[in-house]
Write an enzyme that holds these catalytic residues in place. Structure first.
Site, short mmCIF file in Angstrom:
data_model
loop_
_atom_site.label_atom_id
_atom_site.label_comp_id
_atom_site.label_asym_id
_atom_site.label_seq_id
_atom_site.Cartn_x
_atom_site.Cartn_y
_atom_site.Cartn_z
N LYS A 1 24.42 34.68 52.77
CA LYS A 1 25.76 34.36 52.26
C LYS A 1 26.75 35.35 52.83
O LYS A 1 26.78 36.52 52.46
CB LYS A 1 25.81 34.45 50.73
CG LYS A 1 27.11 33.82 50.22
CD LYS A 1 27.53 34.27 48.84
CE LYS A 1 28.55 35.36 48.82
NZ LYS A 1 29.79 35.16 49.57
N CYS B 1 32.89 51.63 54.95
CA CYS B 1 32.22 52.34 53.85
C CYS B 1 32.02 53.82 54.14
O CYS B 1 32.13 54.65 53.27
CB CYS B 1 30.88 51.69 53.58
SG CYS B 1 29.84 51.59 55.04
N GLU C 1 37.13 55.00 46.10
CA GLU C 1 37.09 54.40 47.44
C GLU C 1 38.33 53.51 47.55
O GLU C 1 38.41 52.46 46.92
CB GLU C 1 35.82 53.56 47.61
CG GLU C 1 35.70 52.99 49.01
CD GLU C 1 34.52 52.06 49.20
OE1 GLU C 1 34.34 51.15 48.38
OE2 GLU C 1 33.79 52.25 50.18
N GLU D 1 23.63 48.51 49.92
CA GLU D 1 24.48 49.39 50.74
C GLU D 1 25.87 49.28 50.16
O GLU D 1 26.53 48.25 50.32
CB GLU D 1 24.48 48.94 52.20
CG GLU D 1 23.15 49.10 52.92
CD GLU D 1 22.79 50.55 53.18
OE1 GLU D 1 23.69 51.41 53.14
OE2 GLU D 1 21.61 50.82 53.40
N1 NAD Z 1 27.11 51.04 52.71
C1 NAD Z 1 27.34 50.14 53.65
O1 NAD Z 1 26.57 49.95 54.57
C2 NAD Z 1 28.59 49.29 53.59
C3 NAD Z 1 29.03 48.64 54.75
C4 NAD Z 1 30.17 47.85 54.69
C5 NAD Z 1 30.86 47.69 53.49
N2 NAD Z 1 30.41 48.33 52.38
C6 NAD Z 1 31.16 48.22 51.12
O2 NAD Z 1 31.60 46.89 50.91
C7 NAD Z 1 32.79 46.88 50.14
C8 NAD Z 1 33.84 45.99 50.80
O3 NAD Z 1 33.32 44.74 51.06
P1 NAD Z 1 33.70 43.46 50.16
O4 NAD Z 1 35.12 43.58 49.73
O5 NAD Z 1 33.31 42.27 50.94
O6 NAD Z 1 32.74 43.68 48.92
P2 NAD Z 1 32.44 42.72 47.68
O7 NAD Z 1 31.44 43.42 46.84
O8 NAD Z 1 33.67 42.24 47.06
O9 NAD Z 1 31.77 41.43 48.35
C9 NAD Z 1 30.58 41.54 49.11
C10 NAD Z 1 29.85 40.21 49.06
O10 NAD Z 1 29.41 39.97 47.73
C11 NAD Z 1 29.81 38.68 47.33
N3 NAD Z 1 29.96 38.66 45.88
C12 NAD Z 1 31.04 38.95 45.12
N4 NAD Z 1 30.74 38.82 43.81
C13 NAD Z 1 29.45 38.45 43.74
C14 NAD Z 1 28.55 38.16 42.67
N5 NAD Z 1 28.93 38.23 41.39
N6 NAD Z 1 27.30 37.83 42.97
C15 NAD Z 1 26.87 37.78 44.25
N7 NAD Z 1 27.67 38.01 45.30
C16 NAD Z 1 28.94 38.36 45.05
C17 NAD Z 1 31.09 38.43 48.10
O11 NAD Z 1 31.39 37.05 48.15
C18 NAD Z 1 30.70 39.02 49.45
O12 NAD Z 1 29.91 38.12 50.19
C19 NAD Z 1 33.25 48.33 50.08
O13 NAD Z 1 32.93 48.87 48.82
C20 NAD Z 1 32.43 48.99 51.18
O14 NAD Z 1 32.24 50.36 51.01
C21 NAD Z 1 29.30 49.12 52.41
#
Ligand code: NAD
Length: 501
Positions: free
Chosen positions: A190, A301, A401, A265
């Site tokens: 997804k 991140c 963050e 992550e």
């Molecule tokens: N540690 C790492 O490797 C790494 C790398 C990149 C981004 N990030 C983190 O990602 C975040 C930013 O990305 P984002 O805005 O896409 O994050 P997000 O958590 O909003 O969304 C990530 C994914 O989760 C899905 N999602 C949202 N709610 C959900 C639920 N209830 N159940 C299942 N899936 C759900 C979203 O549709 C999306 O596909 C930041 O916090 C960043 O630090 C971490």
């Protein structure tokens, strides 16, 4: 002239996105219209997978795992498919980078850095293909008592739900799919609703590489209903998630009932500790400012967003960070002169501007930036590179963050202070240490409660474990342990003499 991405949509031949379930592309009852973050224009639409669609995708993956050829295939067959896929990614790199620019607005000029590179994603597939015929179990000698044999085997963990964020779709797709497929798992992927088109194409290329039907399934759509239906599905064995801490927590809760395996992550507030004896304070400033501005505009991140700078080096550090802030260019992501992206959506724009206001109210010194970009860029979510100085670690701009182009500089006096401040956070993803003193560099690195430390620089590669301590996640991507995380360890034992029976 008003900015538009429409001509690129035509050139790339963008089609509306469909689901992939059990080898068949399908429409869904609902669709999501994606608006471009740099222009606000409608880019295209893709299917929103309902609970029923997700159920069908998980059942297809389950069937392919329980009955299909992939989990039972010989190592050599899986190696061939994964390597062929790496080659296909390289051949389609320009197209994929264009799709990413249409998705999240990451400029083409930034297609070579780790997070946004197609070729790194291809290397990650090659890397994990390399484990397939090398990671196995062990033969264990008797510990006490009679003669018997015990052996361990590594078996694929099962059906994997791979959930991606929008900011680094190529590399994060690879960091999940490559080890999962290498280990013999089947997958439901997804993507983020803000970066679906490039992932839809990546999934299509997996079929071209020769992956059997049902091994990879694609469900597009937002967190609710699509993501929720996936993480709560009883037939999913493992969830591999990259995204925010809030959703990470929800996944831990949702998986408790069925004890799904979970790899997370999550976010960070990574400190860079810059001592005044750093080999080049200016270069340290450029590295930090580069991480919070260039390419992803700080929506990364592991960006070193919290610069802890020894007090007597603070002004030199800020002066150089300011030079870089002034050099960043914004605009059409397809223009090679553009170096930084917009923020992903209006909500994130408001959030970042809210932190700028909060930082000023809390008493930090706003050195530069903090405003939305206007003129030709007014319809996009652009924020000027921002530097706060003289901040303290209890301020929201030093703790949260922000996920935007904001560098928070916190001065310190001694090494002990620096370590204490650096560790005073709920996160533990990355850190930087800048010093000329080798012993200090290692002493400080050992004291930091983080997953990755860069000494006088920070460079990621496909085989280097990536992940964090504390609330930055669970597990690591990259390297052998990441491959093993998509396996279960089975022990088989057998007495070799009758007395043992
Ligand atoms: N540690 C790492 O490797 C790494 C790398 C990149 C981004 N990030 C983190 O990602 C975040 C930013 O990305 P984002 O805005 O896409 O994050 P997000 O958590 O909003 O969304 C990530 C994914 O989760 C899905 N999602 C949202 N709610 C959900 C639920 N209830 N159940 C299942 N899936 C759900 C979203 O549709 C999306 O596909 C930041 O916090 C960043 O630090 C971490």
């Amino acid at each position: 002239m008003t900015l538009t991405v429409q001509p690129h949509r035509e050139t790339l031949g963008l089609e509306d996105g469909r689901l992939l379930i059990g080898g068949e592309f399908r429409e869904a009852d609902k669709t999501w219209t994606h608006r471009h973050p740099a222009t606000g224009e409608e880019v295209g639409s893709f299917a929103v997978a309902s609970e029923q669609d997700v159920d069908a995708a998980v059942r297809a993956a389950r069937k392919a795992f329980d009955e299909g050829p992939w989990p039972r295939s010989k190592a050599g067959e899986r190696i061939k498919v994964l390597r062929r896929y790496g080659d296909l990614l390289r051949e389609h790199a320009d197209e994929l980078k264009g799709l990413q620019a249409l998705d999240n607005g990451v400029p083409l000029s930034f297609g070579q850095i780790y997070a946004t590179s197609v070729s790194i994603a291809a290397d990650i597939f090659d890397h994990h293909a390399g484990w397939i015929d090398k990671v196995g179990g062990q033969t264990l000698p008797p510990y006490q008592g009679g003669d018997h044999l015990a052996m361990t085997f590594r078996e694929p963990v099962g059906v994997v739900a791979a959930i991606l964020p929008w900011n680094a779709p190529f590399v994060l797709f690879a960091q999940k799919l490559a080890p999962a497929l290498a280990a013999g798992c089947t997958v439901v992927v997804k993507p983020s609703e803000y970066a679906s088109f490039c992932v839809i194409r990546m999934v299509g290329l997996l079929l071209e590489a020769g992956l059997p039907e049902g091994v990879v399934n694609l469900v597009t759509g937002p967190g609710t209903p699509t993501g929720e239906a996936l993480i709560t599905h009883p037939l999913v064995d493992k969830i591999s998630f990259t995204g925010s801490r809030a959703v990470g927590r929800r996944i831990v809760e949702a998986s408790a009932g069925t004890m799904k395996r979970v790899s997370l992550e999550l976010g960070g507030k990574s400190p860079a500790i810059v001592f005044s004896d750093a080999p080049n304070v200016g270069l340290a400033a450029m590295t930090c400012m580069g991480m919070v501005t260039m390419g992803l505009s700080g929506q990364a991140c592991v960006a070193h967003t919290r610069a802890l700078v020894q007090r007597d080096a603070q002004e030199e550090f800020i002066a150089m960070a300011q030079v870089l802030a002034g050099a960043v260019t914004f605009g059409d992501p397809f223009d090679p002169a553009v170096l930084a992206s917009p923020l992903i959506n209006a909500k994130q724009l408001d959030r970042v501007l809210g932190y700028v206001q909060r930082g000023q109210e809390d008493g930090a010194r706003l050195v530069t930036g903090g405003t939305r970009l206007e003129g030709d860029l007014a319809s996009g979510n652009f924020v000027a590179p921002t530097i706060f100085a003289d901040a303290t670690n209890d301020m929201a701009i030093a703790r949260d963050e922000i996920f935007g182009p904001v560098l928070t500089v916190v001065p310190f006096d001694t090494e002990e202070d620096a370590i204490r401040i650096a560790n005073d956070t709920e996160y533990g993803l990355g850190a930087g240490v800048y010093t000329n003193d080798v012993r200090r560099a290692f002493r400080v690195s050992k004291s930091l409660r983080v997953g990755m430390v860069g000494i006088n620089g920070f460079q990621l590669e496909p085989h280097i474990p990536f992940g964090g301590y504390k609330q930055s996640g669970l597990g690591r991507e990259g390297g052998q342990s990441a491959y093993e995380a998509y396996t279960e360890l089975k022990t088989v034992m057998m007495p070799l003499t009758d007395e043992m029976m």
